[in-house]
Design a protein around this motif. Structure first.
Motif, PDB file in Angstrom:
ATOM      1  N   ALA A 175       0.201   5.886   5.231  1.00 43.98           N
ATOM      2  CA  ALA A 175       0.542   7.100   4.485  1.00 43.98           C
ATOM      3  C   ALA A 175       2.021   7.113   4.178  1.00 43.98           C
ATOM      4  N   ARG A 176       2.369   7.924   3.185  1.00 46.16           N
ATOM      5  CA  ARG A 176       3.779   8.146   2.943  1.00 46.16           C
ATOM      6  C   ARG A 176       4.367   8.893   4.131  1.00 46.16           C
ATOM      7  N   SER A 177       5.664   8.791   4.266  1.00 48.61           N
ATOM      8  CA  SER A 177       6.310   9.410   5.431  1.00 48.61           C
ATOM      9  C   SER A 177       6.042  10.915   5.486  1.00 48.61           C
ATOM     10  N   VAL A 184      -4.579   6.171   3.483  1.00 53.78           N
ATOM     11  CA  VAL A 184      -5.539   5.060   3.415  1.00 53.78           C
ATOM     12  C   VAL A 184      -5.761   4.537   4.825  1.00 53.78           C
ATOM     13  N   ARG A 185      -7.023   4.247   5.134  1.00 56.06           N
ATOM     14  CA  ARG A 185      -7.358   3.666   6.436  1.00 56.06           C
ATOM     15  C   ARG A 185      -7.901   2.255   6.188  1.00 56.06           C
ATOM     16  N   ILE A 186      -7.173   1.261   6.742  1.00 57.52           N
ATOM     17  CA  ILE A 186      -7.569  -0.149   6.577  1.00 57.52           C
ATOM     18  C   ILE A 186      -7.690  -0.773   7.962  1.00 57.52           C
ATOM     19  N   ASP A 187      -8.889  -1.267   8.244  1.00 52.76           N
ATOM     20  CA  ASP A 187      -9.160  -1.934   9.534  1.00 52.76           C
ATOM     21  C   ASP A 187      -8.746  -1.049  10.706  1.00 52.76           C
ATOM     22  N   GLY A 188      -9.001   0.228  10.583  1.00 52.20           N
ATOM     23  CA  GLY A 188      -8.728   1.152  11.683  1.00 52.20           C
ATOM     24  C   GLY A 188      -7.312   1.667  11.728  1.00 52.20           C
ATOM     25  N   ILE A 190       0.814  -1.219   0.000  1.00 54.63           N
ATOM     26  CA  ILE A 190       0.000   0.000   0.000  1.00 54.63           C
ATOM     27  C   ILE A 190       0.844   1.263   0.000  1.00 54.63           C
ATOM     28  N   LEU A 191       1.979   1.200   0.715  1.00 57.77           N
ATOM     29  CA  LEU A 191       2.854   2.384   0.771  1.00 57.77           C
ATOM     30  C   LEU A 191       3.478   2.664  -0.595  1.00 57.77           C
ATOM     31  N   GLU A 192       3.853   1.559  -1.301  1.00 61.60           N
ATOM     32  CA  GLU A 192       4.424   1.746  -2.629  1.00 61.60           C
ATOM     33  C   GLU A 192       3.391   2.337  -3.587  1.00 61.60           C
ATOM     34  N   TYR A 241      -8.529   8.639   1.650  1.00 60.84           N
ATOM     35  CA  TYR A 241      -8.722  10.051   2.031  1.00 60.84           C
ATOM     36  C   TYR A 241      -7.641  10.895   1.342  1.00 60.84           C
ATOM     37  N   GLU A 242      -8.075  12.011   0.793  1.00 57.23           N
ATOM     38  CA  GLU A 242      -7.101  12.900   0.140  1.00 57.23           C
ATOM     39  C   GLU A 242      -7.377  14.342   0.584  1.00 57.23           C
ATOM     40  N   LEU A 243      -6.329  14.976   1.058  1.00 55.88           N
ATOM     41  CA  LEU A 243      -6.419  16.370   1.527  1.00 55.88           C
ATOM     42  C   LEU A 243      -5.837  17.275   0.443  1.00 55.88           C
ATOM     43  N   ASP A 244      -6.662  18.184  -0.057  1.00 49.95           N
ATOM     44  CA  ASP A 244      -6.266  19.101  -1.140  1.00 49.95           C
ATOM     45  C   ASP A 244      -6.178  20.518  -0.588  1.00 49.95           C
TER      46      ASP A 244
END
Length: 449
Positions: free
Chosen positions: A92-94, A84-88, A67-69, A142-145
Motif C-alpha cells: 500500500a501507499r504510505s 494489494v495483497r500478493i502471496d500473503g 507495485i507501489l508506483e 482491495y479498495e476501501l471507499d
C-alpha cells in the motif's frame, strides 16, 4: 380517574393518528431513500474499484513496474484507498497502510478463492465499503471507499423527515382542535338555548335549517321545548284560574270574618276563640292565594328600570314595620332593576326575618364588581346546611325542611325571592351571619339601562 372531555379525546386522536401516520411515512421513505442511495453508491464504488484493479493487474501480471508506483498513480481522490495483497503480503501507499485492519478476513478468503466480493465495514467509527477483486491466483486488489458523505446526507434526511413528522403531528392537533370547535358548535348552541329557557325565555328555539345533519336533534329539542312551554303554561293557567276563582269566596269570607271580629266582644269566650281562629286562617288563605297568583305570573324576565335603591329599601322597611336605620347602601345607589320584583325581594326577606329570625339586624345594599347584592341579616337560630338547598323551594319553611308548620306563613315567600332573582338571571342563597343568625344574600347581575 375523571374521564377526559370530548374535545381532549378528539384532539388526542387526531394528534396520535397524525404522528403515527407521519412516522410510518417517514420511516418508509427513509428506508427506501437510504437503500436507493446506498445501492447507487456501492455501484459507483464497484465500478471505480474494477477500473483501478484493471490498471494494477496489467502491471502485476506483466511484472514491468513497481507495485507501489502503480498504486501512487491511481486517481482515488479523497474517499478511496487502495491496497494489494500478493502471496500473503500487503502492499500500500504510505498513507493507506493502516487500512489493512479494515479488510475482513472473510473477504480476503473469498478473493483468494478467486471470487470478487464486497462488504460494508466501519473503520475509525466511520462507515465504508470494501471491494475485493482477484488479480491472479496469488494476488488480490482491495479498495476501501468511505461513505462519510452518504452518511451525512442520510442524517440530514432523517432530521428533515423527523421535523416533518413533528410538524405533521402539530398540524393534526390543530386540525383536531378546529374540528372539535366546529363539531361542538351545535352543542354550544343547544346549551345556550337551554340556558335561556332555564332563565325564563321560553321562546328560545334552535334553527332547524342551520345544519341539515342536525335536523333530528334540533327538531326534537324544539318539540321538547314546545311541550315543556305548553305544560308550564297550562300549570300557570291552572294555578291562576284556581287562585282567581278562590278570590271571590275568600273576599266574602274575609268580609264575614271582619263582621264577626267587630262583634267579638258580644260573644262568649268559646265563640270568640273560634272567630279568632277563623279570621286568622282566612287571612293566611288570602296571603296564600295572592302568593300563588304572583308565582303563576312572575316567571317572565325582569322589566328593568332605573330606581333609587335607598328609597326602595325605605319603602320596604315601612311595609314591614322595621326601622329604616338598618339600611346601608354601598356604591352607586342608582340601580337598573325591576322595581316591583326588587321591592318584593326585600319585603319578603324582611318579613321572613321578623317571623322566623328574631327580627332583621341589617339590610345591606351593595353595587360592586358589576352586580347588585341585597343582604338581610337576622338574629335567629340560622339555617342548617342541610336545609340551605331546599329552603327556597315552594311550601318549605322551618325545621325540618319540607315540613308544613303551624305558623301563619305560606311557605312561598322565599320561593318568590328565588323566582324574582332568577328573572334577573341572579341567585338567592343563605349562609351563616358572622354575628350569629342567618344571612340571606341575593345577587343580581348588572344590566345597562
Amino acid at each position: 380517574m375523571r374521564r377526559a372531555g370530548l374535545r381532549i379525546r378528539v384532539i388526542t386522536a387526531f394528534t396520535t393518528g397524525a404522528v403515527l401516520l407521519s412516522a410510518a411515512v417517514a420511516l418508509i421513505s427513509y428506508q427506501l431513500i437510504r437503500d436507493s442511495l446506498l445501492t447507487e453508491r456501492e455501484r459507483t464504488a464497484v465500478r471505480a474499484a474494477y477500473f483501478d484493479a484493471t490498471v494494477v493487474r496489467a502491471e502485476v501480471v506483466s511484472g514491468r513496474g513497481d507495485i507501489l508506483e502503480v498504486l501512487r498513480l491511481l486517481d482515488t481522490g479523497g474517499n478511496r484507498r487502495a491496497i494489494v495483497r500478493i502471496d500473503g503480503d500487503w502492499h500500500a501507499r504510505s498513507a493507506d497502510g493502516g487500512i489493512t485492519d479494515a479488510v475482513p478476513a472473510a473477504l480476503v478468503a473469498q478473493v483468494e478463492g478467486g471470487r470478487a466480493g464486497m462488504q460494508r465495514v466501519h473503520t475509525g467509527g466511520r462507515p465504508a465499503v470494501v471491494i475485493g477483486i482477484p488479480l491472479s491466483s496469488s494476488a488480490g486488489f482491495y479498495e476501501l471507499d468511505s461513505l462519510d458523505e452518504l452518511d451525512a446526507t442520510l442524517r440530514i434526511l432523517a432530521l428533515i423527515l423527523t421535523t416533518v413528522a413533528v410538524l405533521t403531528g402539530a398540524a393534526g392537533a390543530l386540525l383536531g382542535w378546529y374540528s372539535t370547535r366546529y363539531l361542538l358548535r351545535p352543542l354550544h348552541t343547544v346549551a345556550g338555548a337551554a340556558k335561556d329557557i332555564a332563565a325564563g325565555h321560553l321562546d328560545a328555539r334552535l334553527d332547524e335549517a342551520a345544519d341539515p345533519d342536525l335536523t333530528a336533534l334540533t327538531s326534537s329539542f324544539n318539540d321538547m321545548v314546545d311541550k315543556l312551554s305548553a305544560r308550564m303554561a297550562r300549570d300557570r293557567r291552572f294555578a291562576a284560574d284556581v287562585s282567581h276563582e278562590l278570590r271571590s269566596p275568600l273576599q266574602t269570607l274575609a268580609a264575614t270574618a271582619s263582621v264577626l271580629r267587630r262583634g267579638r266582644d258580644r260573644l262568649d269566650d268559646r265563640m270568640a276563640m273560634a272567630v279568632d281562629l277563623m279570621t286568622g286562617e282566612v287571612d293566611r288563605f288570602q296571603a296564600l292565594v295572592n302568593d300563588l297568583l304572583e308565582l303563576s305570573r312572575d316567571d317572565r324576565p325582569a322589566d328593568r328600570t332605573t330606581v333609587d335603591i335607598a328609597e326602595l329599601a325605605a319603602e320596604a322597611c315601612r311595609l314591614c314595620a322595621v326601622p329604616e336605620s338598618i339600611v346601608t347602601v354601598t356604591g352607586d345607589g342608582s340601580w337598573h332593576v325591576d322595581r316591583r320584583r326588587v321591592l318584593q325581594i326585600m319585603t319578603n326577606l324582611l318579613h321572613n326575618a321578623v317571623r322566623y329570625g328574631g327580627g332583621p339586624t341589617a339590610l345591606l345594599l351593595q353595587h360592586v364588581d358589576g352586580r347588585y347584592e341585597i343582604v338581610v341579616d337576622d338574629e335567629g337560630p340560622g339555617v342548617r346546611p342541610a336545609e340551605r338547598e331546599v329552603i327556597f323551594d315552594r311550601f318549605v319553611r322551618g325545621r325540618p325542611a319540607h315540613a308544613r308548620g303551624s305558623t301563619d306563613g305560606t311557605g312561598l315567600g322565599l320561593a318568590l325571592v328565588a323566582q324574582h332573582a332568577a328573572a334577573h338571571t341572579g341567585t338567592a342563597t343563605v349562609e351563616d351571619c358572622p354575628d350569629g343568625g342567618a344571612r340571606f344574600r341575593v345577587r343580581l347581575p348588572e344590566a345597562q339601562a
